[in-house]
Design an enzyme around this catalytic site. Structure first.
Site, mmCIF file in Angstrom:
data_model
loop_
_atom_site.group_PDB
_atom_site.id
_atom_site.type_symbol
_atom_site.label_atom_id
_atom_site.label_comp_id
_atom_site.label_asym_id
_atom_site.label_seq_id
_atom_site.Cartn_x
_atom_site.Cartn_y
_atom_site.Cartn_z
ATOM 1 C CD GLU A 198 -44.468 20.917 1.064
ATOM 2 O OE1 GLU A 198 -43.434 20.511 0.185
ATOM 3 O OE2 GLU A 198 -44.830 21.739 1.262
ATOM 4 C CG ASP B 140 -39.037 16.591 2.263
ATOM 5 O OD1 ASP B 140 -39.259 15.713 1.237
ATOM 6 O OD2 ASP B 140 -38.012 17.273 2.028
ATOM 7 C CG ASP C 112 -46.712 20.121 -1.698
ATOM 8 O OD1 ASP C 112 -45.498 19.360 -1.970
ATOM 9 O OD2 ASP C 112 -46.837 21.219 -2.266
ATOM 10 C CD GLU D 272 -43.123 15.643 0.936
ATOM 11 O OE1 GLU D 272 -42.130 14.943 0.750
ATOM 12 O OE2 GLU D 272 -43.105 16.887 0.925
#
Length: 236
Positions: free
Chosen positions: A46, A50, A119, A122
C-alpha cells in the site's frame, strides 16, 4: 463451515493484468488480521502503491489539462487519490470477496470497509508495479481512474474563487458583481447579476439568491474566457 475463497481469475480479468509473481497479488489482498499473515499484509505494498498512484495520476492530469495551473492540478490530484476515490475503484474491481481477513473482521463486514478497500486498491497497484514495472502499473491506473479524471465526485472549487484566482494570476483587479435585475415576489426572488473583470467583456448569471447568481455569473465568465470548459466542469 469455512468460507470458500473466490477464484482470482475474475479479479485478474477486471484488472486486465496477469502476475508473474502471484504471491504479490496474495500479499496485496491480505489484511494484517488474516490468519498466518506472518507480517506479509498489504501494508508495505500500500505504501508503494500510494506513491505509484500519485505519480500516474499526476502524469494523467498534466496531459489531460494542459491549461490548468498548478493549484488546480493539485486539487484534482487530491480528489483522485483520496480514500473515497480509491475505495470506489476497489469496488469496481470487486476486491471485497478476495480480501483475506481475520474471522472477527470478516463477520463484522470489514470487506466493505472503505479504508480497507482503498488500502487494497493501492496495494494492488504497488504489486503490479513490483511485478511488471512502471508501464503496466501506469496503464492499470489509467484504465481504472480515467472516468473519475473528468468527473470529480466533489466540486474542486467554486466559480467565484476560481475567477478571483484567475484574475489575480492575470495581474487584474478583483472581479466586481452588480445586480442588474431582481424579479419575482419577495418570498421567491430571482436575481440577474453581471460580473466584470477589467478589460474583459462582462458575463451574467441568474439565481434565487445573490450568492447563487454570482456563482453562475463567475462560471459564465470563466467559460467565456476559456479558463474553464464545459467538458471539464460540467453544468453549474
Amino acid at each position: 463451515m469455512a468460507r470458500r475463497r473466490p477464484n482470482t481469475d475474475e479479479l485478474l480479468k477486471r484488472l486486465d493484468y496477469r502476475f508473474e509473481r502471484k504471491e504479490l497479488l496474495q500479499e496485496a489482498l491480505t489484511h494484517v488480521s488474516a490468519p498466518n499473515a506472518g507480517g506479509q499484509s498489504y501494508q508495505r505494498l500500500e505504501f508503494l502503491g500510494d506513491r505509484v498512484l500519485g505519480l500516474a495520476i499526476a502524469e494523467m492530469l498534466y496531459q489531460a489539462f494542459p491549461r490548468a495551473p498548478e493549484g488546480e492540478l493539485s486539487r484534482r490530484l487530491a480528489e483522485l487519490v483520496r480514500r473515497e476515490s480509491c475505495a470506489e475503484i476497489a469496488e469496481a474491481w470487486d476486491v471485497g470477496p478476495h480480501v483475506r481477513l481475520g474471522a472477527g473482521e470478516a463477520l463484522s463486514g470489514e470487506r466493505k470497509n472503505q479504508t480497507i478497500l482503498a488500502d487494497v486498491a493501492e496495494a494492488i497497484i504497488g504489486a503490479v508495479f513490483l511485478d511488471g514495472g512502471w508501464e503496466p502499473a501506469r496503464a492499470l491506473v489509467e484504465r481504472s481512474f480515467k472516468d473519475l479524471l473528468h468527473a470529480p465526485r466533489r466540486p474542486l472549487r467554486d466559480p467565484k474563487s476560481a475567477l478571483q484566482e484567475w484574475a489575480q494570476g492575470q495581474g487584474l483587479p478583483a472581479p466586481t458583481y452588480t445586480v442588474v435585475e431582481q424579479t419575482g415576489p419577495d418570498h421567491a426572488p430571482k436575481f440577474r447579476i453581471m460580473v466584470k473583470v477589467k478589460g474583459k467583456e462582462g458575463a451574467f448569471g441568474m439565481g434565487a439568491s445573490k450568492r447563487v447568481a454570482e456563482q453562475a455569473a463567475a462560471r459564465s465568465l470563466l467559460l467565456q474566457e476559456r479558463v474553464w470548459t464545459e467538458e471539464e466542469h460540467g453544468v453549474a
